[in-house]
Scaffold this active site. Sequence first.
Site, PDB file in Angstrom:
ATOM      1  N   ASP A  44       0.873  -1.170   0.000  1.00  0.00           N
ATOM      2  CA  ASP A  44       0.000   0.000   0.000  1.00  0.00           C
ATOM      3  C   ASP A  44       0.910   1.219   0.000  1.00  0.00           C
ATOM      4  O   ASP A  44       1.596   1.499   0.990  1.00  0.00           O
ATOM      5  CB  ASP A  44      -0.881  -0.017   1.246  1.00  0.00           C
ATOM      6  CG  ASP A  44      -1.807   1.196   1.334  1.00  0.00           C
ATOM      7  OD1 ASP A  44      -1.686   2.115   0.497  1.00  0.00           O
ATOM      8  OD2 ASP A  44      -2.648   1.227   2.253  1.00  0.00           O
ATOM      9  N   TYR A 100      -6.379  16.979  -5.704  1.00  0.00           N
ATOM     10  CA  TYR A 100      -5.670  16.183  -6.708  1.00  0.00           C
ATOM     11  C   TYR A 100      -4.796  17.083  -7.576  1.00  0.00           C
ATOM     12  O   TYR A 100      -3.618  16.801  -7.804  1.00  0.00           O
ATOM     13  CB  TYR A 100      -6.695  15.442  -7.554  1.00  0.00           C
ATOM     14  CG  TYR A 100      -6.148  14.686  -8.739  1.00  0.00           C
ATOM     15  CD1 TYR A 100      -5.666  13.392  -8.596  1.00  0.00           C
ATOM     16  CD2 TYR A 100      -6.152  15.251 -10.021  1.00  0.00           C
ATOM     17  CE1 TYR A 100      -5.181  12.679  -9.681  1.00  0.00           C
ATOM     18  CE2 TYR A 100      -5.673  14.545 -11.112  1.00  0.00           C
ATOM     19  CZ  TYR A 100      -5.186  13.268 -10.946  1.00  0.00           C
ATOM     20  OH  TYR A 100      -4.712  12.574 -12.029  1.00  0.00           O
ATOM     21  N   LYS A 159      -0.749  17.008  -7.930  1.00  0.00           N
ATOM     22  CA  LYS A 159      -0.084  16.762  -9.208  1.00  0.00           C
ATOM     23  C   LYS A 159       0.824  17.931  -9.588  1.00  0.00           C
ATOM     24  O   LYS A 159       1.889  17.732 -10.192  1.00  0.00           O
ATOM     25  CB  LYS A 159      -1.124  16.516 -10.297  1.00  0.00           C
ATOM     26  CG  LYS A 159      -1.869  15.181 -10.151  1.00  0.00           C
ATOM     27  CD  LYS A 159      -0.941  13.993 -10.189  1.00  0.00           C
ATOM     28  CE  LYS A 159      -1.694  12.675 -10.322  1.00  0.00           C
ATOM     29  NZ  LYS A 159      -0.782  11.515 -10.288  1.00  0.00           N
TER      30      LYS A 159
END
Length: 284
Positions: free
Chosen positions: A75, A168, A172
């Site tokens: 993970d 997100y 990024k």
Amino acid sequence: MANKGRLSTEERLFGMEGRHVLIIGGGQGMGEATARLLARLGCNLTLLDLEQERAERVCQAVRAEGIKAWAIAADVTDEAQVVAAMERIEREFAPLDAMAAIVGMAGWSKLAEMTTETWDRDHNRNLRYFFIAARELARSLLARGAPGSIVAVSSVDGLRSAQNHGAYGAAKAGLVNLVRTMAAEWTPDGIRVNCVAPGAIVTPRIPLGPEEQERAAMALVPMQRRGSTEDIARAIAFFLSDLSPYVSGQTLAVDGGYLAKGGFSIGTPRVSSQGTLGVDDAKA
């Protein structure tokens, strides 16, 4: 090592035969496509995925190319598991020469409604894990005095606004900046670090939608189509290979011209626009 006689002249230009490459998120989608391409180029591979079975399935397929391939489960949002996996790979399999990190997923929420849990989760599974894995590989390469190449997969959402998935997009964007800093610090020691930013890619988690929906979503993409996982694999292979020996700290948008045309953020994730948001796949 792959049989040299099986490599074409073009494949030999990549200069990757016998190199050991780790693909994080190698069990499906972009990761699987990358594994299949690198195997054809003669690389030995370790595929890390959340699900051992997914990684092993791809390993079995690519071994037909005459290369060595190992599967490992972890993970990536758990630092201890990432560190342990990196140590095990080099101890039990072979020292790593390169890495491609393809894990990523977006949580959907407007910023005013976003919880800190969503923010932290998106940063853990898009940015933090890459720092940890790249750090561990760099430490190994530096200790061995060996050259290397590292590729991160960001998104066009890290190069423009990311409405309704701001955590997100911020993660990024951080990935793009982190790659530049890694390149500045590690390239003098022979470790190149680069980034691929996918646009609208057809993946297992973002398949093609109804024709009318797809046509509307592609209105801002000059190529008028969504990309394939193979398009991303080719970009990753370029950065990992000897075709880019003087390239480090760069981000390549693989988006069909989307950013060149404007790269507008077009709203909610529950319609076909999700496919244009560059949300990458292969969650490991």
